[in-house]
Scaffold this motif. Structure first.
Motif, PDB file in Angstrom:
ATOM      1  N   SER A  24      -1.947  19.457  11.757  1.00  0.00           N
ATOM      2  CA  SER A  24      -3.153  19.296  10.945  1.00  0.00           C
ATOM      3  C   SER A  24      -4.204  18.530  11.739  1.00  0.00           C
ATOM      4  CB  SER A  24      -2.822  18.535   9.656  1.00  0.00           C
ATOM      5  OG  SER A  24      -2.453  17.206   9.948  1.00  0.00           O
ATOM      6  N   ALA A  25      -5.463  18.731  11.379  1.00  0.00           N
ATOM      7  CA  ALA A  25      -6.559  18.114  12.136  1.00  0.00           C
ATOM      8  C   ALA A  25      -6.417  16.599  12.186  1.00  0.00           C
ATOM      9  CB  ALA A  25      -7.893  18.517  11.508  1.00  0.00           C
ATOM     10  N   ARG A  26      -6.081  15.995  11.044  1.00  0.00           N
ATOM     11  CA  ARG A  26      -5.983  14.541  10.984  1.00  0.00           C
ATOM     12  C   ARG A  26      -4.840  14.030  11.863  1.00  0.00           C
ATOM     13  NH1 ARG A  26      -5.750  14.220   6.065  1.00  0.00           N
ATOM     14  NH2 ARG A  26      -7.854  13.534   5.545  1.00  0.00           N
ATOM     15  N   CYS A  27      -3.654  14.647  11.723  1.00  0.00           N
ATOM     16  CA  CYS A  27      -2.503  14.182  12.493  1.00  0.00           C
ATOM     17  C   CYS A  27      -2.633  14.529  13.971  1.00  0.00           C
ATOM     18  CB  CYS A  27      -1.216  14.782  11.933  1.00  0.00           C
ATOM     19  SG  CYS A  27      -0.638  13.968  10.421  1.00  0.00           S
ATOM     20  N   HIS A  28      -3.197  15.673  14.274  1.00  0.00           N
ATOM     21  CA  HIS A  28      -3.328  16.075  15.673  1.00  0.00           C
ATOM     22  C   HIS A  28      -4.144  15.038  16.448  1.00  0.00           C
ATOM     23  CE1 HIS A  28      -3.570  18.655  19.166  1.00  0.00           C
ATOM     24  NE2 HIS A  28      -4.889  18.504  19.187  1.00  0.00           N
ATOM     25  N   LYS A  29      -5.227  14.577  15.863  1.00  0.00           N
ATOM     26  CA  LYS A  29      -6.061  13.575  16.534  1.00  0.00           C
ATOM     27  C   LYS A  29      -5.309  12.259  16.683  1.00  0.00           C
ATOM     28  CE  LYS A  29     -10.597  11.352  16.328  1.00  0.00           C
ATOM     29  NZ  LYS A  29     -10.060  10.050  16.730  1.00  0.00           N
ATOM     30  N   CYS A  72       2.229  10.617  10.134  1.00  0.00           N
ATOM     31  CA  CYS A  72       2.138  11.760  11.048  1.00  0.00           C
ATOM     32  C   CYS A  72       3.345  11.830  11.979  1.00  0.00           C
ATOM     33  CB  CYS A  72       0.860  11.685  11.862  1.00  0.00           C
ATOM     34  SG  CYS A  72      -0.649  11.976  10.896  1.00  0.00           S
ATOM     35  N   ARG A  73       3.811  10.671  12.442  1.00  0.00           N
ATOM     36  CA  ARG A  73       4.983  10.663  13.323  1.00  0.00           C
ATOM     37  C   ARG A  73       6.235  11.082  12.570  1.00  0.00           C
ATOM     38  NH1 ARG A  73       2.403   5.994  15.412  1.00  0.00           N
ATOM     39  NH2 ARG A  73       3.589   4.679  13.956  1.00  0.00           N
ATOM     40  N   GLU A  74       6.397  10.596  11.340  1.00  0.00           N
ATOM     41  CA  GLU A  74       7.601  10.919  10.561  1.00  0.00           C
ATOM     42  C   GLU A  74       7.697  12.406  10.281  1.00  0.00           C
ATOM     43  OE1 GLU A  74      11.128  10.474   8.335  1.00  0.00           O
ATOM     44  OE2 GLU A  74      10.137   9.155   9.788  1.00  0.00           O
ATOM     45  N   TYR A  75       6.570  13.035   9.959  1.00  0.00           N
ATOM     46  CA  TYR A  75       6.565  14.458   9.598  1.00  0.00           C
ATOM     47  C   TYR A  75       5.844  15.295  10.652  1.00  0.00           C
ATOM     48  CZ  TYR A  75       8.149  12.865   5.014  1.00  0.00           C
ATOM     49  OH  TYR A  75       8.872  12.309   3.983  1.00  0.00           O
ATOM     50  N   GLN A  76       5.977  14.895  11.918  1.00  0.00           N
ATOM     51  CA  GLN A  76       5.238  15.544  12.992  1.00  0.00           C
ATOM     52  C   GLN A  76       5.515  17.041  13.052  1.00  0.00           C
ATOM     53  OE1 GLN A  76       5.685  13.664  16.782  1.00  0.00           O
ATOM     54  NE2 GLN A  76       4.529  15.215  17.896  1.00  0.00           N
ATOM     55  N   ALA A  77       6.761  17.447  12.845  1.00  0.00           N
ATOM     56  CA  ALA A  77       7.113  18.865  12.949  1.00  0.00           C
ATOM     57  C   ALA A  77       6.485  19.691  11.829  1.00  0.00           C
ATOM     58  CB  ALA A  77       8.622  19.037  12.922  1.00  0.00           C
ATOM     59  N   GLU A  78       6.046  19.035  10.762  1.00  0.00           N
ATOM     60  CA  GLU A  78       5.547  19.760   9.594  1.00  0.00           C
ATOM     61  C   GLU A  78       4.039  19.637   9.403  1.00  0.00           C
ATOM     62  OE1 GLU A  78       9.780  18.675   7.440  1.00  0.00           O
ATOM     63  OE2 GLU A  78       7.908  18.132   6.449  1.00  0.00           O
ATOM     64  N   ILE A  79       3.493  18.461   9.677  1.00  0.00           N
ATOM     65  CA  ILE A  79       2.054  18.280   9.472  1.00  0.00           C
ATOM     66  C   ILE A  79       1.360  17.807  10.751  1.00  0.00           C
ATOM     67  CG2 ILE A  79       2.321  17.781   7.021  1.00  0.00           C
ATOM     68  CD1 ILE A  79       1.976  14.817   7.647  1.00  0.00           C
ATOM     69  N   GLY A  80       2.102  17.801  11.865  1.00  0.00           N
ATOM     70  CA  GLY A  80       1.535  17.306  13.115  1.00  0.00           C
ATOM     71  C   GLY A  80       0.375  18.139  13.623  1.00  0.00           C
ATOM     72  N   GLY A 115      -3.775  18.592   1.895  1.00  0.00           N
ATOM     73  CA  GLY A 115      -4.227  17.850   3.066  1.00  0.00           C
ATOM     74  C   GLY A 115      -5.076  16.649   2.720  1.00  0.00           C
ATOM     75  N   GLU A 116      -5.340  16.425   1.436  1.00  0.00           N
ATOM     76  CA  GLU A 116      -6.110  15.262   1.032  1.00  0.00           C
ATOM     77  C   GLU A 116      -5.253  14.013   1.152  1.00  0.00           C
ATOM     78  OE1 GLU A 116      -9.009  16.042  -2.414  1.00  0.00           O
ATOM     79  OE2 GLU A 116      -7.319  17.373  -2.832  1.00  0.00           O
ATOM     80  N   ALA A 117      -5.878  12.913   1.555  1.00  0.00           N
ATOM     81  CA  ALA A 117      -5.154  11.655   1.709  1.00  0.00           C
ATOM     82  C   ALA A 117      -5.678  10.640   0.701  1.00  0.00           C
ATOM     83  CB  ALA A 117      -5.318  11.113   3.126  1.00  0.00           C
ATOM     84  N   TYR A 118      -4.737   9.929   0.075  1.00  0.00           N
ATOM     85  CA  TYR A 118      -5.109   8.930  -0.922  1.00  0.00           C
ATOM     86  C   TYR A 118      -4.414   7.615  -0.592  1.00  0.00           C
ATOM     87  CZ  TYR A 118      -6.554  12.964  -3.722  1.00  0.00           C
ATOM     88  OH  TYR A 118      -7.150  14.126  -4.166  1.00  0.00           O
ATOM     89  N   ARG A 158       0.834  -1.195   0.000  1.00  0.00           N
ATOM     90  CA  ARG A 158       0.000   0.000   0.000  1.00  0.00           C
ATOM     91  C   ARG A 158       0.876   1.255   0.000  1.00  0.00           C
ATOM     92  NH1 ARG A 158      -3.573  -3.111  -0.758  1.00  0.00           N
ATOM     93  NH2 ARG A 158      -5.739  -3.023  -0.052  1.00  0.00           N
ATOM     94  N   VAL A 159       0.343   2.314  -0.564  1.00  0.00           N
ATOM     95  CA  VAL A 159       0.974   3.621  -0.511  1.00  0.00           C
ATOM     96  C   VAL A 159      -0.076   4.620  -0.037  1.00  0.00           C
ATOM     97  CG1 VAL A 159       2.133   5.441  -1.806  1.00  0.00           C
ATOM     98  CG2 VAL A 159       2.483   3.069  -2.465  1.00  0.00           C
ATOM     99  N   LEU A 160       0.217   5.310   1.060  1.00  0.00           N
ATOM    100  CA  LEU A 160      -0.651   6.384   1.535  1.00  0.00           C
ATOM    101  C   LEU A 160       0.025   7.703   1.205  1.00  0.00           C
ATOM    102  CD1 LEU A 160      -3.053   7.531   3.238  1.00  0.00           C
ATOM    103  CD2 LEU A 160      -1.463   7.511   5.174  1.00  0.00           C
ATOM    104  N   THR A 161      -0.659   8.552   0.459  1.00  0.00           N
ATOM    105  CA  THR A 161      -0.114   9.842   0.069  1.00  0.00           C
ATOM    106  C   THR A 161      -0.977  10.961   0.614  1.00  0.00           C
ATOM    107  OG1 THR A 161       0.799   8.926  -1.975  1.00  0.00           O
ATOM    108  CG2 THR A 161       0.531  11.312  -1.876  1.00  0.00           C
ATOM    109  N   VAL A 162      -0.343  11.932   1.253  1.00  0.00           N
ATOM    110  CA  VAL A 162      -1.025  13.141   1.697  1.00  0.00           C
ATOM    111  C   VAL A 162      -0.515  14.285   0.833  1.00  0.00           C
ATOM    112  CG1 VAL A 162      -1.415  14.747   3.590  1.00  0.00           C
ATOM    113  CG2 VAL A 162      -1.273  12.290   4.045  1.00  0.00           C
ATOM    114  N   THR A 163      -1.412  14.927   0.113  1.00  0.00           N
ATOM    115  CA  THR A 163      -1.012  16.000  -0.781  1.00  0.00           C
ATOM    116  C   THR A 163      -0.893  17.314  -0.020  1.00  0.00           C
ATOM    117  OG1 THR A 163      -3.268  16.643  -1.366  1.00  0.00           O
ATOM    118  CG2 THR A 163      -2.261  14.849  -2.636  1.00  0.00           C
TER     119      THR A 163
END
Length: 622
Positions: free
Chosen positions: A611-616, A601-609, A574-577, A566-571
């Motif tokens: 965001s609503a999705r990662c914060h939760k 979210c953990r890998e890029y916590q300083a940059e996208i942490g 903020g859209e996730a695919y 699987r590949v999860l991509t966040v553009t």
């Protein structure tokens, strides 16, 4: 990041930088060549007037015609060796120039014969000079002798190929047909068939290879980023290699998108001289006079910015890069083990070189992008891979003859792939590389290693489908050399043993692309203007990405988490695919989503942490 203070100079103060010296060197070299040509014309003309033709040719118009014949001869040699340069001519023009060059040659033969009959001793003085000029056109490599001293450590050689789609070379039938040399070495290697780059751009990928770290960890997020932004500890691996007594060398035949070299920590660098002058002077480097001088042994000294410079594709001859590598093998310090990281850049767009079938200056070809005729361009890409395979064959033979494979660890890698959407139906989403982090054709790479003894591989072929990344190369080498990876701040894992879990996740991110080149027919002026707004020269003449733009660049990146299926991509919006491959059922997407989102979210916590999705996700994890 290590630095947030802009360190670049303004365009208005560019002439206070090292660029002044670089420009002076270029103008001085050009002046010297012009004076030598002028002196040759004047002297040969004066001698021609000593012949019986004096009454027929003695006039100002005659001398002008004589000068024009010399220029035509230069154009002829330029067309002969660089048919794809902007001054290359078609078949009809070629024969016209050939005829005029033969007339010039006849004039010189007349002078020489007349001088031989009248002053035989003077003529003998010209023989060594004539022989020297013929030798200058010969780019044969120096003989390599096997006199490698017995060393306790193996030579380490990392061989990179630009833009190579891993799915092509991992296909046995395709590899044997188009890259038989590389395929033959992979047949005696440990092959990581499910390996990825961190960012599909050369400098960022190589920084990850040489540090064993992801871009957020080492700090380089875009090509030509200032080394002041490197995070502390980036040089742990290279310092470890040096502590073992290695001489370290980095070789690449295009420097316009990578400043890696001595400034990064290597003992020496091989390739065209880089800096702001490369962008300006290198663009001027297709003039016929300079191109012809490049055929002589003096070319690399007079014009270092265009020598073996893949960026000046109209005059790039692949054998010159092999000659440069050959010189290194011959001249290396044989009392020390060698750490050589080298890169073949030929397969990079525009898929053309000095005498290739395809002329990169033919803009009509690129007007085909992105319509359904892209299949006309793909074969040119394949041709560059075939020519690179020939370069590899010569290089590996030189390594063997020079004794560097008597005891060596060799890695075969690609820094990234290349996207051709209509040729990769369902696999590639965009053209080029570094544009979309979830595009496997751009981000999946060749990665294999082999141990050599007495010139041959002693590694049995293994196809390893564990999820791997280029950040695994450094920790693997540490263990291969007897070190402990726990002594380093690696993001990657050693590929030896069972360190990699079946559900391992690796991460990729997109890069920076000039908007002016993402059109069917790029306007060169617009590309230059946009480039000047994003890149700046430092006082030492090197070009870096404008530090003020990096925060916005990071915010605009797409990011992906990749596992076995699987590949999860966040553009950037903020859209996730979830991207499906390996034909797994859609019912598993939700489980993959719930597994990959926290990892991303953990890998890029300083940059996208935030965001609503990662914060939760991160809050729930706590």
């Amino acid at each position: 990041m290590g630095s947030t203070t802009p360190t670049h100079v303004s365009a208005a103060s560019i002439f206070t930088t090292d660029f002044k010296y670089q420009l002076f060197q270029y103008l001085f070299s050009t002046t010297v060549v012009l004076l030598m040509l002028s002196a040759a014309c004047q002297y040969s003309w004066s001698r021609l007037l000593d012949t019986p033709l004096k009454e027929q040719i003695e006039s100002r118009a005659g001398f002008v015609l004589w000068l024009l014949l010399h220029w035509c001869a230069i154009l002829f040699v330029n067309t002969l060796y660089y048919p794809n340069s902007i001054y290359g001519v078609g078949l009809a023009g070629y024969y016209v120039l050939l005829t005029l060059s033969l007339i010039l040659l006849a004039g010189y033969l007349l002078v020489l014969c007349h001088q031989l009959l009248a002053r035989p001793r003077r003529f003998l003085v010209l023989v060594p000079a004539l022989a020297l000029s013929l030798i200058g056109l010969d780019y044969s490599r120096q003989p390599v002798t096997d006199t490698q001293a017995e060393l306790s450590q193996p030579n380490i050689i990392i061989i990179g190929v630009d833009s190579l789609q891993s799915k092509l070379i991992n296909n046995q039938q395709w590899g044997e047909a188009h890259m038989p040399e590389l395929r033959s070495y992979l047949d005696d290697s440990h092959n990581l068939t499910n390996a990825y780059t961190t960012l599909a751009r050369t400098m960022v990928a190589w920084t990850s290879i040489l540090t064993g770290q992801t871009p957020p960890q080492h700090g380089i997020r875009v090509n030509l980023q200032d080394f002041a932004d490197l995070e502390p500890g980036y040089d742990q691996f290279l310092n470890y290699i040096k502590s073992l007594g290695y001489q370290t060398t980095y070789a690449i035949d295009e420097r316009r998108f990578s400043n890696i070299g001595v400034d990064f920590g290597f003992d020496q660098e091989l390739g065209p001289k880089n800096g702001f002058a490369d962008f300006i002077i290198g663009t001027l480097g297709e003039n016929p006079l300079e191109s012809v001088v490049q055929l002589t042994p003096f070319g690399k000294y007079l014009f270092p910015y265009t020598h073996v410079n893949r960026a000046v594709y109209g005059t790039y001859r692949p054998e010159r890069y092999n000659s440069l590598l050959n010189d290194f093998i011959v001249a290396r310090d044989r009392s020390k083990p060698q750490f050589l990281a080298m890169h073949f850049t030929l397969p990079h767009h525009p898929f053309s070189w000095a005498d290739s079938e395809h002329n990169g200056n033919d803009r009509k070809i690129y007007r085909l992008y992105p319509d359904d005729k892209v299949e006309r361009v793909f074969p040119y890409y394949v041709k560059t891979l075939e020519r690179t395979d020939e370069q590899l064959a010569v290089f590996m033979d030189d390594l063997k003859q020079g004794g560097m494979l008597d005891n060596a660890i060799v890695y075969f890698i690609s820094d990234h792939g290349e996207g051709f959407p209509r040729m990769d139906e369902g696999e590639s989403f965009e053209y080029g590389h570094g544009t979309y982090s979830g595009d496997l054709t751009q981000y999946k790479v060749l990665m294999a290693y082999s141990v050599f003894k007495n010139g041959v591989s002693v590694t049995s072929r293994t196809d390893d489908d564990r999820v791997a990344s280029v950040i695994d190369i450094a920790p693997t080498l540490v263990e291969q050399l007897g070190g402990e990876t726990t002594d380093f701040e690696f993001s990657g894992l050693s590929l030896l043993g069972d360190n990699i879990a079946p559900d391992r996740v690796v991460f990729t991110e997109s890069g920076f692309t000039l908007m002016s080149v993402q059109v069917d027919t790029p306007d060169q002026l617009e590309v230059l203007k946009e480039g000047l707004s994003a890149y700046w020269p430092l006082p030492n003449g090197k070009v870096v990405f404008d530090p003020a733009l990096i925060p916005n660049l990071i915010a605009s990146k797409s990011r992906s988490a990749i596992t076995r299926d699987r590949v999860l991509t966040v553009t950037k919006t903020g859209e996730a695919y979830i991207d499906l491959y390996n034909n797994l059922p859609d019912s598993e997407d939700q489980a993959a989503y719930e597994f990959l989102v926290p990892a991303l979210c953990r890998e890029y916590q300083a940059e996208i942490g935030a965001s609503a999705r990662c914060h939760k996700v991160l809050t729930d994890a706590k």
